[in-house]
Design an enzyme around this catalytic site. Structure first.
Site, short mmCIF file in Angstrom:
data_model
loop_
_atom_site.label_atom_id
_atom_site.label_comp_id
_atom_site.label_asym_id
_atom_site.label_seq_id
_atom_site.Cartn_x
_atom_site.Cartn_y
_atom_site.Cartn_z
N CYS A 26 -8.01 2.71 0.14
CA CYS A 26 -8.67 2.80 -1.17
C CYS A 26 -9.51 1.54 -1.39
CB CYS A 26 -7.64 2.97 -2.27
SG CYS A 26 -6.45 1.64 -2.35
N PRO A 27 -10.45 1.59 -2.32
CA PRO A 27 -11.27 0.39 -2.56
C PRO A 27 -10.51 -0.66 -3.33
CG PRO A 27 -11.92 2.14 -4.06
CD PRO A 27 -10.86 2.73 -3.17
N GLU B 137 -9.97 -14.13 4.34
CA GLU B 137 -10.90 -13.93 5.45
C GLU B 137 -12.31 -14.50 5.24
OE1 GLU B 137 -10.88 -9.59 5.63
OE2 GLU B 137 -12.97 -9.60 5.04
N THR C 225 -6.90 -1.81 6.48
CA THR C 225 -8.27 -1.97 7.01
C THR C 225 -9.28 -1.88 5.87
OG1 THR C 225 -8.39 0.41 7.45
CG2 THR C 225 -7.77 -0.99 9.30
N SER C 226 -8.79 -1.96 4.61
CA SER C 226 -9.72 -1.76 3.49
C SER C 226 -10.24 -3.07 2.91
CB SER C 226 -9.06 -0.92 2.40
OG SER C 226 -9.14 0.44 2.75
N ARG C 227 -9.45 -3.72 2.09
CA ARG C 227 -9.84 -5.02 1.54
C ARG C 227 -8.59 -5.88 1.44
NH1 ARG C 227 -14.06 -4.04 3.05
NH2 ARG C 227 -16.05 -3.85 1.95
N HIS D 167 -12.02 -8.07 10.57
CA HIS D 167 -12.94 -7.14 9.90
C HIS D 167 -13.86 -6.44 10.91
CE1 HIS D 167 -14.30 -6.51 5.54
NE2 HIS D 167 -14.70 -5.48 6.26
N ASP E 27 -6.78 -5.69 9.39
CA ASP E 27 -8.16 -5.97 9.78
C ASP E 27 -8.85 -6.79 8.69
OD1 ASP E 27 -10.39 -5.67 11.57
OD2 ASP E 27 -11.28 -4.26 10.15
N ASP F 45 -3.71 9.55 -4.08
CA ASP F 45 -5.09 9.29 -4.51
C ASP F 45 -5.20 9.82 -5.92
OD1 ASP F 45 -7.99 9.31 -4.84
OD2 ASP F 45 -8.13 9.22 -2.65
N LYS G 172 -13.35 9.15 2.64
CA LYS G 172 -13.91 9.43 3.97
C LYS G 172 -13.02 8.89 5.09
CE LYS G 172 -17.84 7.60 2.50
NZ LYS G 172 -17.66 7.63 1.04
N ILE G 173 -12.59 7.63 4.96
CA ILE G 173 -11.79 7.01 6.04
C ILE G 173 -10.35 7.52 6.00
CG2 ILE G 173 -10.92 4.82 6.94
CD1 ILE G 173 -13.52 3.52 5.78
P1 NAI Z 1 -14.22 6.43 -0.15
O1 NAI Z 1 -14.90 6.06 -1.43
O2 NAI Z 1 -14.73 7.60 0.62
O3 NAI Z 1 -12.67 6.66 -0.40
C1 NAI Z 1 -11.88 5.85 -1.22
C2 NAI Z 1 -10.77 6.71 -1.80
O4 NAI Z 1 -9.92 5.85 -2.53
C3 NAI Z 1 -11.30 7.78 -2.78
O5 NAI Z 1 -10.74 9.03 -2.44
C4 NAI Z 1 -10.81 7.29 -4.13
O6 NAI Z 1 -10.49 8.35 -5.03
C5 NAI Z 1 -9.55 6.53 -3.72
N1 NAI Z 1 -9.09 5.60 -4.74
C6 NAI Z 1 -9.82 4.91 -5.66
N2 NAI Z 1 -9.02 4.18 -6.43
C7 NAI Z 1 -7.73 4.43 -6.02
C8 NAI Z 1 -6.46 3.99 -6.44
N3 NAI Z 1 -6.33 3.16 -7.49
N4 NAI Z 1 -5.37 4.44 -5.78
C9 NAI Z 1 -5.50 5.31 -4.74
N5 NAI Z 1 -6.68 5.76 -4.30
C10 NAI Z 1 -7.79 5.34 -4.93
O7 NAI Z 1 -14.25 5.11 0.72
P2 NAI Z 1 -14.11 4.99 2.31
O8 NAI Z 1 -15.46 5.07 2.94
O9 NAI Z 1 -13.04 5.89 2.78
O10 NAI Z 1 -13.67 3.47 2.45
C11 NAI Z 1 -12.36 3.04 2.05
C12 NAI Z 1 -12.32 1.52 2.12
O11 NAI Z 1 -12.45 1.07 3.47
C13 NAI Z 1 -13.50 0.86 1.41
O12 NAI Z 1 -13.22 0.66 0.05
C14 NAI Z 1 -13.66 -0.45 2.13
O13 NAI Z 1 -12.95 -1.42 1.39
C15 NAI Z 1 -12.98 -0.23 3.47
N6 NAI Z 1 -13.88 -0.39 4.61
C16 NAI Z 1 -13.50 -1.25 5.61
C17 NAI Z 1 -14.29 -1.46 6.73
C18 NAI Z 1 -13.86 -2.37 7.84
O14 NAI Z 1 -14.70 -2.75 8.69
N7 NAI Z 1 -12.58 -2.73 7.93
C19 NAI Z 1 -15.60 -0.78 6.86
C20 NAI Z 1 -15.89 0.16 5.78
C21 NAI Z 1 -15.06 0.31 4.70
#
Ligand code: NAI
Length: 328
Positions: A205-206, A263, A232-234, A295, A258, A175, A155-156
């Site tokens: 990615c997560p 953190e 901005t992920s983890r 964050h 971020d 991906d 999504k992001i």
């Molecule tokens: P999502 O689940 O929609 O997308 C994650 C993508 O990563 C998926 O397309 C998945 O196939 C891919 N993925 C999984 N394992 C992978 C790998 N080994 N290599 C490459 N790609 C891989 O998640 P969304 O909503 O896009 O969120 C992404 C990340 O953003 C979250 O995991 C979270 O850690 C982070 N996040 C950060 C926030 C912030 O305030 N900074 C707020 C919300 C989310």
């Protein structure tokens, strides 16, 4: 329906209270204390509790909540790694979360960080405030025509791709599950190729066993010189010590974070009056090409409203015993 809202910040009240108009049957009490085994007892007389990323929702807490008569735990976030879901099931406490809320918010912060580190906006802002109008150390690069490498196109990441295209960049991505809708302008490549050919690398990615420290000194050495790296992920997607080594090798035009490994304990706390001991973060901040935010990717009006709406609907569903896609 009575909800006890733990670790409440002013911004929580400002985003939840207006949404109560759509949920007249809900009554919320806000407390500043974090949810943990000791504070769980305060939930006596409440139908549900609402908790956030730093709460301790382990077995001990859940047992106290059960004895207090609480029927549901509502996480006002996507992650639930701090919840003992097995214990919750055993105790018959429903756990619900907010799986998605405004992915644009996080992607826009990622692009903001990329632009800020490229043009050193954090330095420029301070320089002008100090009556220093020189351009020393502010030179950046044009984004147009450069290659953006997006790791994770969920999504992001998908929205980040769209923004990079808007800037006239060539967009490549990695991906395990390719997003067909993006293929009109995104070229999927291997992670190695993305690392080696991108001018901007943004991680979306997560954090899993596979992605832990996916950016390490080996991958950093393969990157182009003057690359921009955004996370901005983890935090643990990047090995901080290796990142510091890479910065010292002059690999990066800029690094925007971020999230970062150290953190926990910092996030959403004012520690400005503390002497930091052994802080890797402080070392990172000593570099002129690094910008760190705390964050705040999710922190927009729209995202907060979406979190509030979904959490209150989760409460209604939980009280009605309805299972939805938001169940943990
Ligand atoms: P999502 O689940 O929609 O997308 C994650 C993508 O990563 C998926 O397309 C998945 O196939 C891919 N993925 C999984 N394992 C992978 C790998 N080994 N290599 C490459 N790609 C891989 O998640 P969304 O909503 O896009 O969120 C992404 C990340 O953003 C979250 O995991 C979270 O850690 C982070 N996040 C950060 C926030 C912030 O305030 N900074 C707020 C919300 C989310």
């Amino acid at each position: 329906m009575k909800l006890l809202f733990y670790a409440a910040k002013t911004y929580d009240m400002k985003s939840f209270d207006p949404e109560l108009a759509d949920f007249p049957e809900v009554e919320i009490d806000y407390i500043e204390h974090e949810l943990d085994p000791k504070s769980a007892v305060l939930a006596k007389g409440y139908d549900a509790v609402c908790a956030f990323v730093s709460a301790d929702v382990g077995e001990e807490t859940l047992k106290v909540l059960k004895n207090a008569g609480v029927k549901a735990v509502l996480m006002r976030c996507a992650g639930f790694n701090n919840v003992d879901t097995d214990a919750a099931k055993r105790l018959g406490i429903m756990v619900k979360r907010v799986p998605a809320y405004s992915p644009e918010a996080v992607a826009e912060l990622a692009m903001g960080l990329a632009l800020a580190v490229n043009r050193r906006l954090y330095k420029a802002y301070n320089k002008v405030r100090e009556n220093d109008y020189s351009l020393k150390n502010l030179r950046g690069v044009n984004m147009r025509g450069k290659t953006a490498g997006i790791v994770g196109t969920g999504k992001i990441g998908a929205y980040m791709c769209e923004q990079c295209r808007g800037f006239g960049m060539k967009v490549i991505a990695y991906d395990m599950y390719q997003n067909e809708a993006l293929k009109e302008y995104v070229t999927y490549v291997s992670l190695d190729e993305l690392i080696a050919t991108s001018d901007l690398i943004s991680l979306h990615c997560p954090l899993t066993d596979d992605t832990y420290h996916m950016i390490n000194i080996e991958s950093i050495k393969k990157m182009k010189d003057d690359v921009i790296l955004i996370n901005t992920s983890r935090g643990a997607l990047i090995s901080t010590n290796d990142l510091i080594e890479g910065i010292r090798l002059n690999k990066f035009l800029g690094v925007g974070l971020d999230v970062y490994e150290e953190e926990t304990g910092n996030v959403y706390e004012d520690r400005s009056d503390e002497i930091m001991q052994h802080s890797v973060t402080s070392r990172l901040l000593s570099f002129p090409n690094v910008m760190i935010t705390s964050h705040q990717g999710f922190y927009t009006k729209e995202a907060l409203a979406a979190i509030a709406q979904t959490t209150l609907q989760n409460l209604k569903d939980a009280m009605a015993g309805v299972s939805t896609g938001n169940d943990v």
